[in-house]
Design a protein around this motif. Sequence first.
Motif, PDB file in Angstrom:
ATOM      1  N   ILE A 126      -0.490  38.326  15.033  1.00 34.09           N
ATOM      2  CA  ILE A 126       0.590  39.316  15.046  1.00 34.09           C
ATOM      3  C   ILE A 126       1.349  39.292  16.373  1.00 34.09           C
ATOM      4  O   ILE A 126       2.566  39.483  16.417  1.00 34.09           O
ATOM      5  CB  ILE A 126       0.016  40.731  14.790  1.00 34.09           C
ATOM      6  N   SER A 127       0.646  39.033  17.459  1.00 32.50           N
ATOM      7  CA  SER A 127       1.282  39.033  18.784  1.00 32.50           C
ATOM      8  C   SER A 127       2.382  37.985  18.896  1.00 32.50           C
ATOM      9  O   SER A 127       3.258  38.100  19.758  1.00 32.50           O
ATOM     10  CB  SER A 127       0.229  38.790  19.871  1.00 32.50           C
ATOM     11  N   ARG A 128       2.367  36.970  18.028  1.00 34.31           N
ATOM     12  CA  ARG A 128       3.367  35.905  18.095  1.00 34.31           C
ATOM     13  C   ARG A 128       4.495  36.082  17.074  1.00 34.31           C
ATOM     14  O   ARG A 128       5.376  35.238  16.958  1.00 34.31           O
ATOM     15  CB  ARG A 128       2.688  34.553  17.907  1.00 34.31           C
ATOM     16  N   LEU A 129       4.475  37.174  16.341  1.00 30.53           N
ATOM     17  CA  LEU A 129       5.525  37.438  15.362  1.00 30.53           C
ATOM     18  C   LEU A 129       6.712  38.137  16.031  1.00 30.53           C
ATOM     19  O   LEU A 129       6.565  38.808  17.050  1.00 30.53           O
ATOM     20  CB  LEU A 129       5.002  38.330  14.229  1.00 30.53           C
ATOM     21  N   THR A 130       7.877  38.008  15.415  1.00 32.66           N
ATOM     22  CA  THR A 130       9.033  38.774  15.866  1.00 32.66           C
ATOM     23  C   THR A 130       8.876  40.222  15.403  1.00 32.66           C
ATOM     24  O   THR A 130       8.041  40.529  14.535  1.00 32.66           O
ATOM     25  CB  THR A 130      10.337  38.202  15.283  1.00 32.66           C
ATOM     26  N   ALA A 131       9.691  41.104  15.954  1.00 33.11           N
ATOM     27  CA  ALA A 131       9.640  42.513  15.554  1.00 33.11           C
ATOM     28  C   ALA A 131       9.940  42.674  14.062  1.00 33.11           C
ATOM     29  O   ALA A 131       9.324  43.499  13.378  1.00 33.11           O
ATOM     30  CB  ALA A 131      10.629  43.322  16.385  1.00 33.11           C
ATOM     31  N   SER A 132      10.863  41.876  13.538  1.00 33.73           N
ATOM     32  CA  SER A 132      11.212  41.952  12.117  1.00 33.73           C
ATOM     33  C   SER A 132      10.051  41.468  11.240  1.00 33.73           C
ATOM     34  O   SER A 132       9.776  42.038  10.179  1.00 33.73           O
ATOM     35  CB  SER A 132      12.470  41.127  11.832  1.00 33.73           C
ATOM     36  N   GLU A 133       9.372  40.402  11.662  1.00 30.08           N
ATOM     37  CA  GLU A 133       8.230  39.900  10.894  1.00 30.08           C
ATOM     38  C   GLU A 133       7.083  40.911  10.893  1.00 30.08           C
ATOM     39  O   GLU A 133       6.395  41.081   9.887  1.00 30.08           O
ATOM     40  CB  GLU A 133       7.778  38.557  11.466  1.00 30.08           C
ATOM     41  N   LYS A 134       6.883  41.574  12.023  1.00 31.06           N
ATOM     42  CA  LYS A 134       5.863  42.632  12.084  1.00 31.06           C
ATOM     43  C   LYS A 134       6.186  43.750  11.093  1.00 31.06           C
ATOM     44  O   LYS A 134       5.290  44.319  10.482  1.00 31.06           O
ATOM     45  CB  LYS A 134       5.766  43.192  13.501  1.00 31.06           C
ATOM     46  N   ARG A 135       7.458  44.032  10.969  1.00 36.64           N
ATOM     47  CA  ARG A 135       7.867  45.070  10.020  1.00 36.64           C
ATOM     48  C   ARG A 135       7.495  44.677   8.594  1.00 36.64           C
ATOM     49  O   ARG A 135       7.064  45.515   7.788  1.00 36.64           O
ATOM     50  CB  ARG A 135       9.371  45.307  10.130  1.00 36.64           C
ATOM     51  N   ARG A 136       7.614  43.395   8.285  1.00 35.25           N
ATOM     52  CA  ARG A 136       7.247  42.934   6.945  1.00 35.25           C
ATOM     53  C   ARG A 136       5.736  43.026   6.703  1.00 35.25           C
ATOM     54  O   ARG A 136       5.287  43.221   5.572  1.00 35.25           O
ATOM     55  CB  ARG A 136       7.731  41.491   6.739  1.00 35.25           C
ATOM     56  N   VAL A 137       4.957  42.904   7.774  1.00 34.71           N
ATOM     57  CA  VAL A 137       3.507  43.109   7.636  1.00 34.71           C
ATOM     58  C   VAL A 137       3.239  44.556   7.224  1.00 34.71           C
ATOM     59  O   VAL A 137       2.383  44.830   6.377  1.00 34.71           O
ATOM     60  CB  VAL A 137       2.775  42.774   8.958  1.00 34.71           C
ATOM     61  N   HIS A 138       3.969  45.492   7.807  1.00 34.08           N
ATOM     62  CA  HIS A 138       3.837  46.899   7.426  1.00 34.08           C
ATOM     63  C   HIS A 138       4.233  47.111   5.965  1.00 34.08           C
ATOM     64  O   HIS A 138       3.599  47.885   5.248  1.00 34.08           O
ATOM     65  CB  HIS A 138       4.707  47.773   8.327  1.00 34.08           C
ATOM     66  N   PHE A 139       5.292  46.436   5.528  1.00 32.46           N
ATOM     67  CA  PHE A 139       5.686  46.532   4.124  1.00 32.46           C
ATOM     68  C   PHE A 139       4.535  46.047   3.230  1.00 32.46           C
ATOM     69  O   PHE A 139       4.270  46.623   2.168  1.00 32.46           O
ATOM     70  CB  PHE A 139       6.934  45.689   3.847  1.00 32.46           C
ATOM     71  N   GLY A 140       3.868  44.976   3.678  1.00 37.01           N
ATOM     72  CA  GLY A 140       2.740  44.444   2.918  1.00 37.01           C
ATOM     73  C   GLY A 140       1.618  45.467   2.773  1.00 37.01           C
ATOM     74  O   GLY A 140       0.983  45.564   1.707  1.00 37.01           O
ATOM     75  N   ARG A 141       1.360  46.233   3.826  1.00 38.14           N
ATOM     76  CA  ARG A 141       0.312  47.266   3.747  1.00 38.14           C
ATOM     77  C   ARG A 141       0.597  48.239   2.610  1.00 38.14           C
ATOM     78  O   ARG A 141      -0.310  48.624   1.869  1.00 38.14           O
ATOM     79  CB  ARG A 141       0.248  48.032   5.070  1.00 38.14           C
ATOM     80  N   LEU A 142       1.862  48.635   2.442  1.00 38.89           N
ATOM     81  CA  LEU A 142       2.215  49.574   1.388  1.00 38.89           C
ATOM     82  C   LEU A 142       2.040  48.965   0.001  1.00 38.89           C
ATOM     83  O   LEU A 142       1.689  49.658  -0.948  1.00 38.89           O
ATOM     84  CB  LEU A 142       3.657  50.043   1.573  1.00 38.89           C
ATOM     85  N   LEU A 143       2.273  47.662  -0.110  1.00 35.81           N
ATOM     86  CA  LEU A 143       2.062  46.984  -1.398  1.00 35.81           C
ATOM     87  C   LEU A 143       0.594  47.026  -1.794  1.00 35.81           C
ATOM     88  O   LEU A 143       0.255  47.259  -2.961  1.00 35.81           O
ATOM     89  CB  LEU A 143       2.539  45.534  -1.314  1.00 35.81           C
ATOM     90  N   PHE A 144      -0.301  46.818  -0.839  1.00 41.68           N
ATOM     91  CA  PHE A 144      -1.733  46.849  -1.134  1.00 41.68           C
ATOM     92  C   PHE A 144      -2.215  48.285  -1.369  1.00 41.68           C
ATOM     93  O   PHE A 144      -3.121  48.516  -2.162  1.00 41.68           O
ATOM     94  CB  PHE A 144      -2.531  46.207   0.009  1.00 41.68           C
ATOM     95  N   GLN A 145      -1.588  49.236  -0.692  1.00 51.69           N
ATOM     96  CA  GLN A 145      -1.984  50.641  -0.868  1.00 51.69           C
ATOM     97  C   GLN A 145      -1.609  51.145  -2.256  1.00 51.69           C
ATOM     98  O   GLN A 145      -2.354  51.892  -2.873  1.00 51.69           O
ATOM     99  CB  GLN A 145      -1.310  51.516   0.202  1.00 51.69           C
ATOM    100  N   ASN A 146      -0.407  50.764  -2.725  1.00 49.28           N
ATOM    101  CA  ASN A 146       0.047  51.094  -4.073  1.00 49.28           C
ATOM    102  C   ASN A 146       0.077  52.604  -4.342  1.00 49.28           C
ATOM    103  O   ASN A 146      -0.494  53.080  -5.326  1.00 49.28           O
ATOM    104  CB  ASN A 146      -0.844  50.395  -5.114  1.00 49.28           C
ATOM    105  N   PRO A 147       0.754  53.398  -3.502  1.00 45.73           N
ATOM    106  CA  PRO A 147       0.808  54.850  -3.720  1.00 45.73           C
ATOM    107  C   PRO A 147       1.874  55.228  -4.746  1.00 45.73           C
ATOM    108  O   PRO A 147       2.673  54.392  -5.173  1.00 45.73           O
ATOM    109  CB  PRO A 147       1.187  55.378  -2.331  1.00 45.73           C
ATOM    110  N   ALA A 148       1.914  56.509  -5.126  1.00 42.78           N
ATOM    111  CA  ALA A 148       2.913  56.984  -6.086  1.00 42.78           C
ATOM    112  C   ALA A 148       4.272  57.153  -5.430  1.00 42.78           C
ATOM    113  O   ALA A 148       5.308  56.888  -6.029  1.00 42.78           O
ATOM    114  CB  ALA A 148       2.463  58.305  -6.702  1.00 42.78           C
ATOM    115  N   LEU A 149       4.262  57.602  -4.165  1.00 37.96           N
ATOM    116  CA  LEU A 149       5.500  57.845  -3.425  1.00 37.96           C
ATOM    117  C   LEU A 149       5.481  57.046  -2.135  1.00 37.96           C
ATOM    118  O   LEU A 149       4.466  57.002  -1.430  1.00 37.96           O
ATOM    119  CB  LEU A 149       5.643  59.334  -3.083  1.00 37.96           C
TER     120      LEU A 149
END
Length: 354
Positions: A126-149
């Motif tokens: 993660i330390s070698r990713l750009t700020a935008s790529e790190k943001r996509r990692v966060h998006f990935g967390r939400l995909l795995f979480q799969n919440p209603a909202l």
Amino acid sequence: MSILKINELEKHEEHSVVFPAFSLEVLEKDVIAIHSSTNVMASLLKLFLGELSASSGEIRINEQVVTKSKQAYFSQVGLFLLNDGLYERLSVKDHFSFYKKLYSSGLSIDEGLSMTQLEAKRNVPISRLTASEKRRVHFGRLLFQNPALLLFEEPDQNADLETKRVFLKLVRKLSEKGKGVIILTGNMESALAVTNKVFRLDETGLHILDVVSDEESADALSEGELKSEDQMNEDEVIVQPVRFEKIPTKVNDKIVLFDPTEIDYIESNEGQSTIYIKGEAYPSVFTMVELEHRLHPYGFFRCHRSYIVNLQKVREVVTWTRNSFTLVLADAKKSSIPLSKTKMAELKGMLGLK
């Protein structure tokens, strides 16, 4: 089916109103954006997180309330916060593996990498990713979480084009799966890039914006013109012109309609007129002459060759010299608008001053 219910939610800070009581319901597949100032956004986020108590009202997500059961409440909502951190030493794949186990997700790691366009970075720390790529990692967390909202705070702020594309595709996919999505942003372009269902939240309350695409507005106009012609031919009825109460502005490929009373002032620069509302600038589709004509009945005044001002928003008239005057508005920035000498005399006449 309703996922989120905000019931008469209100927040005060000491003697000032952050926002008055408002209600909002988000259904399955709904994608809405709430446009607000930084202060209002921060307060609303803290209310969602249970870090701040409401002056009145409540937030319910699938009938769960944060004050009664945090575990049940947070199982229903996924949060993307602008300043969320990551484990810098772990790779993208390690993060996704951790999220998959944490949320017992049926989504495969390869699917998560594909949906966030991070396949080529799977083994990169993660330390070698750009700020935008790190943001996509966060998006990935939400995909795995799969919440209603899903609640996003400024998801595309300072993001690269690829990340913005990933986010737009992600929102569409979440909506198709029946999720509710809320985007909190201070940027109107960001809001309109995601959805036409945009609200503005401020000290006057929650207001939905009238938004149409260029194609929709053109189709509506053509349909209206054809209908009028048919009516005149068939019934020989003369249709009286209808007074248009809203002022259109352009944002990307969308047209946003504002009530005249919302406008603070209008500025002309190199032939382009720009409408200012609560510190934000919106390109107008009309010339200054057309705007002056349309807005005159609402108390607007052409105070300078390059400015039209809403007189209801003027707090002070400042005299610098015998020939130099300024109007100071009652907005947050206390905007200063030039007032020409000839217009000063006209304004005095309007106010009954000598």
